[in-house]
Design a protein around this motif. Structure first.
Motif, PDB file in Angstrom:
ATOM      1  N   UNK A  52       1.239  -0.851  -0.102  1.00 53.31           N
ATOM      2  CA  UNK A  52       0.174   0.387  -0.022  1.00 53.31           C
ATOM      3  C   UNK A  52       0.614   0.906   0.106  1.00 53.31           C
ATOM      4  N   UNK A  53       0.344   1.784  -0.911  1.00 56.55           N
ATOM      5  CA  UNK A  53       1.525   3.277  -1.309  1.00 56.55           C
ATOM      6  C   UNK A  53       1.614   4.576  -0.061  1.00 56.55           C
TER       7      UNK A  53
ATOM      8  N   UNK B  47       1.402   8.734   5.639  1.00 55.01           N
ATOM      9  CA  UNK B  47       0.715   7.869   4.693  1.00 55.01           C
ATOM     10  C   UNK B  47      -0.579   8.578   4.821  1.00 55.01           C
ATOM     11  N   UNK B  48      -0.811   7.487   4.013  1.00 51.99           N
ATOM     12  CA  UNK B  48      -1.985   8.580   3.507  1.00 51.99           C
ATOM     13  C   UNK B  48      -3.312   7.666   3.564  1.00 51.99           C
ATOM     14  N   UNK B  49      -4.363   7.929   3.785  1.00 51.72           N
ATOM     15  CA  UNK B  49      -5.793   8.035   4.457  1.00 51.72           C
ATOM     16  C   UNK B  49      -6.250   6.151   3.513  1.00 51.72           C
ATOM     17  N   UNK B  50      -6.296   6.768   1.871  1.00 51.15           N
ATOM     18  CA  UNK B  50      -6.131   5.726   1.538  1.00 51.15           C
ATOM     19  C   UNK B  50      -5.836   4.341   1.425  1.00 51.15           C
ATOM     20  N   UNK B  51      -4.164   4.447   1.755  1.00 50.38           N
ATOM     21  CA  UNK B  51      -3.998   3.298   1.831  1.00 50.38           C
ATOM     22  C   UNK B  51      -4.379   2.607   3.591  1.00 50.38           C
ATOM     23  N   UNK B  52      -4.459   3.045   4.438  1.00 50.24           N
ATOM     24  CA  UNK B  52      -4.787   2.621   5.823  1.00 50.24           C
ATOM     25  C   UNK B  52      -5.837   2.682   5.706  1.00 50.24           C
ATOM     26  N   UNK B  53      -6.722   3.054   5.494  1.00 52.45           N
ATOM     27  CA  UNK B  53      -8.192   1.847   5.272  1.00 52.45           C
ATOM     28  C   UNK B  53      -8.610   1.429   4.626  1.00 52.45           C
ATOM     29  N   UNK B  54      -7.880   1.490   2.853  1.00 53.33           N
ATOM     30  CA  UNK B  54      -8.027  -0.480   2.148  1.00 53.33           C
ATOM     31  C   UNK B  54      -7.449  -0.645   3.307  1.00 53.33           C
TER      32      UNK B  54
ATOM     33  N   UNK C  59      -7.119  -1.918   5.776  1.00 54.57           N
ATOM     34  CA  UNK C  59      -7.949  -2.187   7.111  1.00 54.57           C
ATOM     35  C   UNK C  59      -8.767  -3.027   6.399  1.00 54.57           C
ATOM     36  N   UNK C  60      -9.342  -2.699   5.519  1.00 49.92           N
ATOM     37  CA  UNK C  60     -10.668  -3.766   4.571  1.00 49.92           C
ATOM     38  C   UNK C  60     -10.469  -4.482   3.591  1.00 49.92           C
TER      39      UNK C  60
END
Lengths: 108, 490, 391
Positions: free
Chosen positions: C274-275, C293-300, C302-303
């Protein structure tokens, strides 16, 4: 870990509480007041230790403001929560992992 | 994604004062606090379900009542209580942001009901307060050992006496305030133990008395001291905690004599039976959010350790982030409120709501009040500065230093001996796991840093702090998973 | 002036391990690290020990298959090395070989896994395709959405925070000098030995220099006039709080970014490519700054994790971190002597946690004996000499 409570709620001249409700702690019913924290309810109910660490060391509340994570208990439907940051409401079922109800939770 | 002009993290005195001022000038403000009610820790209110006494009576809480009322009455203020601000993102890392791209920061939020949210703002004020300084001594992990602030919050906010027989030990004037509140609530006090020598204590009280004519009494220690005497509570000076004793919970506290530098000195230890120990050696600024965003910090031992660096408008080193209150240096509630006002005026200037001259005019009385507050807080800080090295030396080999991961002082010292090249708190954390638990190093950071300084000969200032990353408090994976915007967000 | 046989520049896994194998082999060694040991990619990764083909490679066809087959002896060497490393270094490293599962959720992913497994078997790697039920028998914690998985028994994980420091400590015991907070500012060969200049310290003469500085290796070889093209990949990992034993295996995904495991201490680590965002200095990516850190990578991440292992959803994420790994333009590691620069060696770029100890040992053999027990020609930096336009 229970003993006869040294902790006690301050009496009515300082505060008027709502009607008490019943919550479950490790399978036993405990009277508590909606809005007060679970930490308050557990201390007033005679519990000084709220959890055990991975090595089995007993821990209780320390900071009472959500930073130490030593007051973490398991509440059904909420999961692991900080007792000092979670308000009492009717019907909550709390597990410390120290009680006799066999519902111990994961380490740490 | 929600948007506003300003996000204020922390609804304590600094945040409340800033919120009222900003809203008063027509700014769109969102106030965020993890607790269910505003007030922070110093003005922590009882649960909303309780009736009767709100904040305790008396002059020192009058300011709190005013701040709460002013903020409650301000229109245009949005409240996000019971909400955690867990990270600050640049818009390109958490976007796309709504509006015309004016947002400088996206505040990542989490609350139990709504899950994770994002708030795009033009300016963030971090007024996240402080927590009691954790001190690692033998037995400090026993149930019954609490922070003085934690005990105080039980009494004044939860309306609970969290024990029957108390020992209070520390080095901060708050200790006397807590002792007083406990006495008035009917608690039995076995002893109140100060690290400082007795003349220093008297200086502290006389500082308050001497300035009473010019400045509202911040300390007001004369009353509490008199009441302790009247109740026959032993008040000791020049002693530090040696150990907390007990099988499965606290049963007694041992204290040992120290010299003026808090170093062990000849003399007998003393032992007091008790079930609750309130520890109050100082405070640590909650700078995690500012550190996570990347703002500069500076080591200021008289102000709580690592403190967010700021200019004379309370702006951090990062554009769009200001700080106020304890986050900017431990100095008490009254100074926090003035800093909140100053930060707010600075933000209005940044937003263009005030021009340079208007801002300078508005700030002038605040700066004067702040100067008076700083004179007093500076005096208090000098007299009550924690001796970090002496406190860290209280831990013996078996004393757990990282409470979450159960890493002992012995294990830390062994790691430092095995890997002499380890020179930073982060490097030690990687090897020993100290700082890797849910408290994210809040409770062990200063002790770990002091141990590294002692072993390596490096200055505390160079050694830490721990790197702070998102989330600044643990977050349920389920909430994160549910918040994924989808593959286009990468 | 201090003189050593070998100066190793870079205190990550490759540097510390190379220093150890060289010192053990009797060479006098100095390890120079500009910051703290093991603070960059070597200490930041999630500790996967993986051997099966990564999903992004299985679409690339036969060239990959050849490369994979020729790399097999190295993979087998790595398996053997990890199995005995704790005993050799005399300390626990969290090595856990519980097997790896690369899961598929769709028919297309399943078909891709089937082709991959066949290719792996042909090359000599023991993997086997399991259907959904079989996968859940091996790993009951897997979601019902999993339709199949490629099982690789030799995969697992170790603790990256412990490995490089353990090599460094063992190297020191074998006589190596370990110098942290010692940046190298000059590298030249005025006569028969290399001259290594450091900031704020005395210079060093060395017969041989090994540059094992990850993404910064190019900066160092440039001091000696050799251009090494390396690309930074900024990634993201998060760790949950500790829980009881839940996940025995290394979990990857055939069509999504996912790498998931549970450490010995009970934390679940989630990553998988995750980038995160590289910071720039003067318009150029600066790998010395921790990526954002990017919100999309953290949540992605986790998803995907919560979807494949539902029990993870009940845990809390307590720490997110970002880090940079170095890759060469052809995604093949760089290992060997720099052409035209006698005695200058480079070691970087690739899945170098898994293969790091093996590469280090082989490189040490190459340096001490002018031969290595496994061929290293495919990794030679000579393939970039044309790009330099130099000798």
């Amino acid at each position: 870990m229970k003993s006869s409570p040294a902790s006690r709620r301050l009496p009515v001249h300082a505060v008027v509480r709502p009607e008490p409700v019943s919550i479950m702690v490790d399978g036993e019913a405990l009277e508590a007041y909606p809005g007060e924290s679970l930490a308050t309810a557990l201390l007033a109910g005679g519990r000084r230790a709220f959890r055990a660490t991975r090595s089995g060391a007993l821990r209780g509340p320390v900071c009472n403001m959500g930073v130490c994570f030593d007051c973490v208990v398991v509440v059904e439907t909420l999961g692991e929560v900080r007792a000092c940051m979670t308000a009492v409401r009717a019907g909550l079922s709390v597990h410390t992992g120290l009680g006799n109800d066999g519902a111990g939770h994961g380490a740490g | 994604m929600e948007q506003a002009d300003v996000a204020i993290v922390g609804a304590g005195p600094a945040g409340l004062a800033a919120a009222a001022l900003l809203a008063g000038h027509g700014a769109e403000v969102v106030v965020i606090d993890e607790r269910p009610r505003a007030g922070g820790q110093i003005y922590r209110q009882p649960p909303a379900t309780f009736r009767g006494e709100g904040l305790p009576p008396g002059r020192s809480y009058a300011a709190g009542r005013e701040l709460l009322a002013a903020a409650a009455g301000a229109s245009g203020l949005r409240w996000k209580l019971g909400t955690l601000a867990w990270a600050l993102f640049e818009p390109r890392d958490a976007g796309p942001t709504p509006g015309r791209g004016e947002a400088t920061w996206v505040v990542a939020l989490a609350d139990e009901e709504a899950g994770i949210g994002r708030l795009a703002v033009r300016h963030v004020l971090v007024a996240a307060g402080a927590y009691d300084l954790p001190v690692a001594f033998p037995g400090w992990t026993l149930p019954g050992v609490m922070s003085a602030g934690g005990v105080q919050a039980f009494v004044k906010s939860e309306k609970l006496l969290p024990g029957g027989c108390f020992v209070l030990a520390g080095a901060h004037p708050l200790l006397l305030v807590v002792a007083d509140q406990l006495l008035r609530a009917g608690a039995e006090l076995a002893a109140v133990v100060f690290a400082q020598p007795r003349p220093r204590l008297r200086d502290g009280a006389s500082v308050a008395l001497g300035l009473r004519g010019r400045v509202a009494p911040v300390l007001g220690l004369a009353g509490p001291l008199a009441r302790l005497r009247k109740h026959g509570v032993p008040l000791l000076s020049s002693h530090l905690i040696a150990a907390a004793e007990g099988a499965s919970a606290l049963e007694a506290v041992r204290i040992a004599p120290v010299d003026g530098a808090w170093r062990p000195t000849a003399g007998p230890e003393r032992r007091f039976s008790c079930d609750t120990l309130a520890v109050g050696y100082g405070f640590v600024p909650s700078t995690e959010l500012a550190r996570q965003a990347g703002a500069n910090h500076r080591w200021k031992p008289r102000e709580g350790g690592w403190v967010t660096d700021h200019d004379d408008w309370m702006r951090s080193s990062l554009a769009g982030i200001s700080v106020a209150g304890e986050t900017a240096g431990i100095a008490g509630a009254e100074q926090a409120a003035e800093e909140g006002r100053l930060a707010a005026i600075g933000i209005l200037r940044e937003l263009g709501a005030l021009d340079g001259e208007q801002a300078a005019r508005a700030a002038a009385p605040v700066r004067r009040a702040l100067a008076r507050r700083r004179a007093l807080s500076g005096l208090v800080a000098r007299r009550f500065e924690p001796a970090y090295a002496a406190l860290a030396a209280l831990a013996d080999e078996e004393t757990v230093v990282c409470r979450c991961e159960e890493v002992t002082a012995g294990a830390l010292r062994a790691a430092l001996a095995t890997h002499p090249h380890l020179g930073s708190a982060d490097a030690v954390k990687l090897v020993t796991r100290a700082g890797m638990g849910p408290c994210q190093g809040r409770f062990c950071m200063l002790t770990v840093a002091s141990l590294i300084a002692a072993a390596s000969g490096r200055e505390l200032a160079e050694v830490g702090p721990f790197h702070a990353s998102a989330p600044v408090k643990p977050l349920p994976v389920s909430q994160l998973a549910a918040a994924w915007p989808g593959p286009d967000s990468l | 002036m201090e003189r050593v046989d070998v100066a190793v520049i870079g205190g990550g896994l490759l540097g510390c391990a190379t220093a150890y194998y060289l010192a053990r082999g009797g060479a006098s060694v100095a390890l120079l690290e500009r910051g703290e040991l093991n603070r960059e990619a070597s200490g930041q990764n999630a500790g996967s020990l993986h051997f099966q083909l990564e999903f992004r490679m299985i679409v690339k066809g036969e060239t990959i298959a050849e490369q994979f087959a020729s790399a097999m002896p190295l993979f087998l060497d790595a398996q053997r090395t990890w199995a005995t490393l704790e005993a050799e270094l005399g300390t626990g490293l969290g090595v856990h070989i519980g097997g790896g599962l690369m899961v598929a959720e769709s028919g297309a992913e399943l078909a891709a896994l089937e082709r991959k497994s066949a290719l792996e078997n042909r090359a000599g790697l023991d993997t086997r395709l399991l259907d959904g039920e079989e996968a859940r028998q091996v790993a009951p914690y897997l979601s019902p959405m999993v339709r199949g998985a490629n099982w690789c028994p030799s995969e697992g994980h170790a603790n990256p925070r412990l490995v490089a420091p353990a090599f460094a400590a063992a190297a020191a015991r074998a006589g190596a000098l370990i110098a942290a907070r010692t940046p190298v500012v000059g590298l030249s060969r005025p006569d028969t030995a290399w001259l290594v200049e450091t900031a704020g310290g005395p210079p060093l003469r060395a017969e041989v220099v090994v540059v094992a500085a990850g993404i910064w290796s190019g900066e160092l070889t440039a001091m000696a006039g050799f251009a090494l093209p390396l690309l930074p990949h900024a990634l993201t990992i998060f760790a949950t709080g500790a829980s009881g034993p839940l996940i025995e295996h290394l979990i990857q995904h055939a069509g999504e970014r996912l790498s998931l495991k549970q450490t010995a201490e009970g934390n679940v680590l989630v990553g998988g490519g995750w980038p995160s965002r590289l910071h720039e200095r003067d318009g150029v990516p600066d790998p010395s700054l921790r990526p954002a850190a990017r919100f999309g990578s953290i949540t992605g991440s986790a998803s995907v994790a919560a979807r494949i292992v539902p029990a993870v959803a009940a845990l809390s994420a307590i720490r997110i971190w970002t880090g940079i790994t170095a890759a060469s333009p052809d995604n093949v590691p760089v290992l060997g002597e720099v052409p035209g620069r006698r005695g200058l060696f480079v070691a970087t770029a690739g899945s170098l946690f898994t293969l790091g100890p093996s590469f280090a040992r082989l490189l040490a053999e190459q340096i001490l004996e002018s031969r290595s027990s496994l061929p290293l020609a495919a990794y030679s930096p000579a393939r970039f000499a044309a790009a330099t336009g130099g000798r």
